[in-house]
Design an enzyme around this catalytic site. Sequence first.
Site, PDB file in Angstrom:
ATOM      1  N   SER A 150       6.595  -4.761   2.735  1.00  0.00           N
ATOM      2  CA  SER A 150       5.549  -4.413   3.698  1.00  0.00           C
ATOM      3  C   SER A 150       5.266  -5.610   4.585  1.00  0.00           C
ATOM      4  CB  SER A 150       4.263  -4.012   2.966  1.00  0.00           C
ATOM      5  OG  SER A 150       3.194  -3.861   3.887  1.00  0.00           O
ATOM      6  N   TYR A 163      -2.321  -5.715  -3.204  1.00  0.00           N
ATOM      7  CA  TYR A 163      -1.180  -5.067  -2.558  1.00  0.00           C
ATOM      8  C   TYR A 163      -0.296  -6.117  -1.901  1.00  0.00           C
ATOM      9  CZ  TYR A 163       1.566  -2.139   0.586  1.00  0.00           C
ATOM     10  OH  TYR A 163       2.597  -1.535   1.248  1.00  0.00           O
TER      11      TYR A 163
END
Length: 255
Positions: A150, A163
């Site tokens: 990501s 995350y």
Amino acid sequence: MAEQPLDGAVALVTGASSGIGAATARRLAREGAAVALVARRGDRLDRVARDITGSGGHSITVAADITEPERAEHAVQQTLDRLGRLDVLVNNAGIRLLGSALHTTVAEWDRMVSLNVAALLHVTHAAVPHLIYAASTSPREVADLVNVGSAAGPAAWPGSSVYSLTKSGLNAFAESIRRELAADGVRVSVVEPGAVDTELMDHLNEITQDAARRQVAGIEPLRPDDVADAIGYIVTRERRIAVNQMTVRPGDQSW
């Protein structure tokens, strides 16, 4: 039919029941690979498999919770037993739960670490020997391990601490095993998407969803097929080319 870049190859895609995983499975099948679709939701996997079959491709489904090591090993073994080999592994399964350290539960943190990190490690560990073998026996003389990271990995934001931890850690893991496996003909890559229109947003609570939607307001997000195109590009390069890291953002995403 003209020869396709991945004719004779076998790919395993985790998180293949929807979003980026489903789009990637379809893309690799179009490139000629037989694809093992792995996720927990068997009914959703069946829909993706029907799409692939309807387009002339070949796939199998393996319903498995890969956060459990034995289930991850089973998914890899099922791929080998039913498709004969493993040339491409796409570690896509993951979850994004946002919230501040003050308001997030430990259970949510554990859930992200379990799927984004532990599950990826389980599948990778089971797959590596077979990827090495595939590289040594394939006419292409190469195999691929692609990890979906990501853009939030190297660029952490408030509310995304764990995350981002899971995705930045992925980059270090991938770089280390890239160096380990390069001499064996196994390419290791990380694809880092920016804002993507997937159901990951649906896992957030209402307040966090609102904040996340405000963050991407005015941005036309990527579609899952856009990320699948990046993965397809990486694994169809000739052996001499290794695309080790690729960040793909919407054209109007500035952060």
